[in-house]
Design a protein around this motif. Structure first.
Motif, mmCIF file in Angstrom:
data_model
loop_
_atom_site.group_PDB
_atom_site.id
_atom_site.type_symbol
_atom_site.label_atom_id
_atom_site.label_comp_id
_atom_site.label_asym_id
_atom_site.label_seq_id
_atom_site.Cartn_x
_atom_site.Cartn_y
_atom_site.Cartn_z
ATOM 1 N N HIS A 64 0.900 -1.207 -0.104
ATOM 2 C CA HIS A 64 -0.142 -0.024 0.061
ATOM 3 C C HIS A 64 0.790 1.209 -0.084
ATOM 4 N N VAL A 65 1.942 1.277 0.747
ATOM 5 C CA VAL A 65 2.772 2.388 0.810
ATOM 6 C C VAL A 65 3.501 2.609 -0.434
ATOM 7 N N ILE A 66 4.108 1.581 -0.961
ATOM 8 C CA ILE A 66 4.659 1.780 -2.292
ATOM 9 C C ILE A 66 3.616 2.351 -3.340
ATOM 10 N N ASP A 67 2.546 1.701 -3.362
ATOM 11 C CA ASP A 67 1.544 2.161 -4.389
ATOM 12 C C ASP A 67 1.235 3.369 -4.237
ATOM 13 N N GLN A 68 1.226 4.166 -2.821
ATOM 14 C CA GLN A 68 1.198 5.850 -2.592
ATOM 15 C C GLN A 68 2.333 6.328 -3.070
ATOM 16 N N ILE A 69 3.321 5.953 -2.697
ATOM 17 C CA ILE A 69 4.636 6.658 -3.252
ATOM 18 C C ILE A 69 4.710 6.796 -4.863
ATOM 19 N N ILE A 70 4.329 5.689 -5.552
ATOM 20 C CA ILE A 70 4.250 5.902 -6.836
ATOM 21 C C ILE A 70 3.172 6.953 -7.604
ATOM 22 N N ALA A 71 1.977 6.494 -6.991
ATOM 23 C CA ALA A 71 0.828 7.770 -7.104
ATOM 24 C C ALA A 71 1.229 9.148 -6.883
ATOM 25 N N GLN A 72 1.861 9.257 -5.803
ATOM 26 C CA GLN A 72 2.086 10.636 -5.390
ATOM 27 C C GLN A 72 3.374 11.298 -6.270
ATOM 28 N N THR A 73 4.240 10.479 -6.778
ATOM 29 C CA THR A 73 5.569 10.816 -7.605
ATOM 30 C C THR A 73 4.642 11.006 -8.832
ATOM 31 N N GLU A 74 4.014 10.331 -9.229
ATOM 32 C CA GLU A 74 3.276 10.679 -10.726
ATOM 33 C C GLU A 74 2.679 11.763 -11.009
ATOM 34 N N ARG A 75 2.104 12.430 -9.805
ATOM 35 C CA ARG A 75 1.318 13.550 -9.964
ATOM 36 C C ARG A 75 2.257 14.770 -9.867
ATOM 37 N N MET A 76 3.621 14.436 -9.550
ATOM 38 C CA MET A 76 4.292 15.815 -9.383
ATOM 39 C C MET A 76 4.978 16.294 -10.847
ATOM 40 N N PRO A 77 4.526 17.504 -11.312
ATOM 41 C CA PRO A 77 5.172 17.974 -12.250
ATOM 42 C C PRO A 77 6.520 18.239 -12.008
ATOM 43 N N PRO A 78 7.658 17.823 -12.810
ATOM 44 C CA PRO A 78 7.633 17.637 -14.167
ATOM 45 C C PRO A 78 8.099 16.157 -14.285
ATOM 46 N N VAL A 79 7.181 15.101 -13.680
ATOM 47 C CA VAL A 79 7.566 13.879 -13.845
ATOM 48 C C VAL A 79 6.942 13.116 -15.026
ATOM 49 N N TYR A 80 7.576 12.560 -15.926
ATOM 50 C CA TYR A 80 7.150 11.838 -16.937
ATOM 51 C C TYR A 80 6.494 10.432 -16.746
ATOM 52 N N LYS A 81 7.251 9.571 -15.979
ATOM 53 C CA LYS A 81 7.178 8.233 -15.658
ATOM 54 C C LYS A 81 7.637 7.730 -14.566
ATOM 55 N N VAL A 82 6.969 6.918 -13.903
ATOM 56 C CA VAL A 82 7.592 6.261 -12.740
ATOM 57 C C VAL A 82 7.475 4.701 -12.934
ATOM 58 N N THR A 83 8.494 4.166 -12.928
ATOM 59 C CA THR A 83 8.290 2.585 -13.121
ATOM 60 C C THR A 83 9.059 1.947 -11.810
ATOM 61 N N ASP A 84 8.024 1.043 -11.163
ATOM 62 C CA ASP A 84 8.564 -0.014 -10.143
ATOM 63 C C ASP A 84 9.109 -0.930 -10.791
ATOM 64 N N LEU A 85 10.718 -0.912 -10.777
ATOM 65 C CA LEU A 85 11.354 -2.071 -11.304
ATOM 66 C C LEU A 85 11.251 -3.438 -10.632
ATOM 67 N N THR A 86 11.216 -3.267 -9.542
ATOM 68 C CA THR A 86 10.758 -4.407 -8.776
ATOM 69 C C THR A 86 9.389 -5.219 -9.183
ATOM 70 N N GLU A 87 8.415 -4.582 -9.539
ATOM 71 C CA GLU A 87 7.219 -5.301 -9.963
ATOM 72 C C GLU A 87 7.262 -5.580 -11.457
ATOM 73 N N ILE A 88 7.989 -4.838 -12.194
ATOM 74 C CA ILE A 88 7.962 -5.082 -13.544
ATOM 75 C C ILE A 88 8.478 -6.543 -13.817
#
Length: 171
Positions: A64-88
């Motif tokens: 849940h915390v990792i999902d929050q980190i990703i979602a909050q980071t993705e909303r920050m300008p000028p972030v293009y893309k957040v990839t969780d390499l552990t999940e892919i």
């Protein structure tokens, strides 16, 4: 009634951002403000025209915390893309350290023997000390540093984790 707590997991995040002043401070500030820990952080320019950078962050938390980190980071300008390499899935991670060790006699011989086992390179040598370069995953680098404590560790400089997904697709 048993309360279930979520296990903390280590995740490596690759964040593509505009290469502009203050973006690293904003992302690190978001982690700080929400009480998330950064275990490792590296940044490098990845475009020919120096307009895009990759920030690699290693952090830990519940799913849940990792999902929050990703979602909050993705909303920050000028972030293009957040990839969780552990999940892919399959990805390559490396960490590098320069390790200064001082010693004579048996300690010096043992330091060289251990360096050979860990495939660490001697990048500087005096009659009283060595500087080794060791590269590998974080566990390997950490283990090498711990062993060097027993034979005369003086100082460590460490890069932090760099990571990239495997295969032909960009991560």
């Amino acid at each position: 009634m048993k309360i279930r707590t979520e296990e903390s997991e280590r995740h490596t995040l690759s964040i593509l951002v505009d290469n502009e002043p203050g973006i690293l401070a904003r992302i690190a500030g978001m982690f700080t403000a929400r009480g998330y820990n950064i275990d490792s952080l590296t940044v490098t320019d990845i475009s020919e025209d120096e307009t895009v950078s990759r920030i690699t962050i290693v952090t830990s938390g519940s799913p849940h915390v990792i999902d929050q980190i990703i979602a909050q980071t993705e909303r920050m300008p000028p972030v293009y893309k957040v990839t969780d390499l552990t999940e892919i899935g399959p990805h390559v991670e490396r960490d590098m350290a320069l390790v200064k060790v001082a010693g004579t006699g048996e300690h010096r011989i043992e330091a060289l023997r251990l360096a050979d086992v860990y495939r660490a390179r001697v990048v500087d040598s005096t009659t009283e000390s060595f500087v080794f370069e060791v590269t590998g995953n974080s566990d390997k680098v950490g283990s090498f540093i711990e062993l060097m404590r027993e034979v005369g560790l003086v100082e460590v400089a460490r890069t932090g984790v760099v990571a990239i997904g495997r295969g032909k697709e960009p991560s």
